[in-house]
Design a protein around this motif. Structure first.
Motif, PDB file in Angstrom:
ATOM      1  N   GLN A  21      99.328  32.001  48.976  1.00 41.90           N
ATOM      2  CA  GLN A  21      98.133  32.739  48.540  1.00 41.90           C
ATOM      3  C   GLN A  21      97.022  32.632  49.583  1.00 41.90           C
ATOM      4  O   GLN A  21      96.308  33.608  49.835  1.00 41.90           O
ATOM      5  N   ILE A  31      96.460  27.402  41.162  1.00 42.24           N
ATOM      6  CA  ILE A  31      97.887  27.101  41.295  1.00 42.24           C
ATOM      7  C   ILE A  31      98.246  25.959  40.367  1.00 42.24           C
ATOM      8  O   ILE A  31      97.515  24.964  40.302  1.00 42.24           O
ATOM      9  N   MET A  73      99.286  23.093  45.682  1.00 42.04           N
ATOM     10  CA  MET A  73      98.541  23.906  46.650  1.00 42.04           C
ATOM     11  C   MET A  73      99.251  23.873  48.003  1.00 42.04           C
ATOM     12  O   MET A  73      99.343  24.894  48.685  1.00 42.04           O
ATOM     13  N   ASN A 122      96.318  33.964  41.239  1.00 40.30           N
ATOM     14  CA  ASN A 122      96.774  32.931  40.300  1.00 40.30           C
ATOM     15  C   ASN A 122      98.285  32.818  40.327  1.00 40.30           C
ATOM     16  O   ASN A 122      98.979  33.835  40.282  1.00 40.30           O
ATOM     17  N   TYR A 123      98.747  31.596  40.379  1.00 41.35           N
ATOM     18  CA  TYR A 123     100.177  31.362  40.156  1.00 41.35           C
ATOM     19  C   TYR A 123     100.315  30.081  39.336  1.00 41.35           C
ATOM     20  O   TYR A 123     100.185  28.967  39.852  1.00 41.35           O
ATOM     21  N   CYS A 170     103.003  25.734  47.156  1.00 42.63           N
ATOM     22  CA  CYS A 170     102.978  27.163  46.798  1.00 42.63           C
ATOM     23  C   CYS A 170     101.701  27.862  47.260  1.00 42.63           C
ATOM     24  O   CYS A 170     101.738  29.003  47.714  1.00 42.63           O
ATOM     25  N   GLY A 171     100.572  27.178  47.116  1.00 41.35           N
ATOM     26  CA  GLY A 171      99.282  27.825  47.377  1.00 41.35           C
ATOM     27  C   GLY A 171      99.123  28.302  48.804  1.00 41.35           C
ATOM     28  O   GLY A 171      98.319  29.203  49.075  1.00 41.35           O
TER      29      GLY A 171
END
Ligand SMILES: NC(=O)c1ccc[n+]([C@@H]2O[C@H](COP(=O)([O-])OP(=O)(O)OC[C@H]3O[C@@H](n4cnc5c(N)ncnc54)[C@H](O)[C@@H]3O)[C@@H](O)[C@H]2O)c1
Length: 384
Positions: free
Chosen positions: A192, A239, A185, A152-153, A188-189
């Motif tokens: 992940q 995200i 996504m 999770n962010y 940033c995603g």
């Protein structure tokens, strides 16, 4: 100063806060040159980090004797930057996302391969001491067989608003730009997604993206991505750019959880906690920030010197993460109009309520059943 001569192209936020300070201190690297279309910005960074050369033209930068370039320009410029690097024989470490669409990434990979040069992706999260510890723990079977990941962010991308020189409140240009480039996504995603593939050593076989629209951009500003890996494990990435985006006192939420047949690994950035719980008991592990630019550049110079990439993220890693992130975003947009019975859809709600705050010229104009290529077309338009 000896070592591999590195140039930095683009002297904005991530160059200033991440790459330049790290490049100054990594053994075997000589931070040699900078270039930015904003000449004053290049001079400012040259002076701040005591860099031998700031070039007034891009041509002079490429013609200099740097061995490699770190590309820190916004994503729509990455393709043109990499084509230049290939022409001038420079290895590349490129910030994520590698490019605006898959065709551009494939072209970048081909020109660099044809030129016999490295093209690597700046997935700096891999180099956090905690991320590396998770990689080791998974391989040592510390939590048995890994079955599920929850990554999770949730944050606000520095808020919904900013203020112009007249003191007037405007939509944050950073936010508008990142949302038009594909949203959270894609921006940033991808980190992940890369971590999940790297930790598990297992490719994604199927995926599903689901969106939440807090604001009314075309891309969702809060997304859930579910991925099924070939090893049988499942990853959920959540995200957001809209978590506390208007709050006076915003908080963020950044967490990794790995759930195995014998225990759980849990990393929480805000709590500075990192723990392993299994049938042997509980271990409190050394907590590190989620990014490590110095660690990444240490591996970069090792790759440049030896040709051995070790855990350095490749262009293929960048391609796969970007492909999954864009598809998740497209899936979410495609399904946006699904309504709950007796409740208006998010688009209908937006049409009724949002007028003055519309921030994208495309808002509310696109049909609900957008073809999969829609985002690519949008990205093309943002480049013009
Ligand atoms: N890894 C991370 O944690 C992380 C965090 C933030 C941003 N990023 C990525 O880094 C990249 C840059 O982001 P940022 O936040 O620093 O952006 P930014 O807008 O702050 O900085 C970009 C800089 O590039 C310059 N520039 C623009 N076009 C150029 C060109 N053609 N040639 C030379 N310079 C040019 C601009 O003048 C500006 O100084 C993006 O791809 C972004 O996604 C990565």
């Amino acid at each position: 100063m000896s070592g591999k001569k590195i140039g930095v192209l683009g002297c904005g936020m991530i160059a200033e806060l991440g790459h330049l300070p790290a490049l100054k201190h990594v053994a075997g690297i000589s931070l040699h040159a900078v270039y930015d279309v904003n000449w004053n910005r290049a001079l400012e960074m040259q002076s701040r980090f005591r860099i031998p050369h700031a070039f007034p033209t891009e041509k002079a930068f490429w013609e200099s004797d740097i061995d490699a370039v770190v590309i820190c320009t916004p994503a729509p410029f990455h393709l043109a930057n990499v084509l230049q690097a290939a022409q001038y024989g420079k290895h590349v470490l490129c910030e994520k996302p590698l490019a605006m669409n898959e065709a551009d990434i494939l072209r970048m990979m081909k020109v660099m391969e044809d030129a016999g040069l490295m093209l690597l992706t700046g997935f700096t999260y891999r180099f956090s001491g905690s991320a590396r510890a998770i990689h080791r723990l998974v391989r040592s079977g510390a939590i048995g067989e890994v079955r599920g990941l929850r990554l999770n962010y949730l944050w606000n991308l520095h808020g919904k608003w900013s203020w112009n020189e007249n003191g007037e409140r405007i939509a944050s240009p950073l936010r508008v730009g990142r949302m038009l480039e594909g949203g959270p996504m894609v921006d940033c995603g991808v980190h992940q997604i890369d971590l999940a593939r790297w930790w598990l050593g297992s490719e994604v076989e199927w995926q599903r993206g689901i969106g939440v629209w807090v604001e009314d951009y075309q891309a969702p500003d809060h997304l859930y991505l579910h991925m099924g890996h070939s090893c049988g494990a499942h990853t959920m990435v959540e995200i957001s750019f809209s978590y506390n985006a208007t709050s006076r006192e915003p908080r963020t939420h950044f967490q990794y959880e790995l759930i195995g047949s014998d225990g759980v690994i849990r990393y929480n950035r805000e709590e500075h906690s990192f723990e392993l719980r299994n049938s042997h008991g509980t271990q409190w592990l050394a907590w590190h920030p989620e990014k490590n630019f110095a660690g990444m550049h240490g591996e970069f110079v090792h790759a440049l010197s030896t040709g051995d990439l070790r855990d350095m993220p490749t262009a293929k890693d960048g391609l796969l993460a970007t492909r999954i992130a864009r598809l998740a975003t497209e899936e979410a947009i495609r399904d946006r109009e699904r309504t709950s019975q007796d409740h208006p859809s998010t688009m209908a709600r937006a049409a009724n309520t949002v007028t003055s705050e519309v921030t994208s010229p495309l808002d509310l104009e696109e049909p609900a059943d957008l073809p999969p290529s829609m985002l690519s077309a949008l990205f093309e338009r943002t480049k013009q």
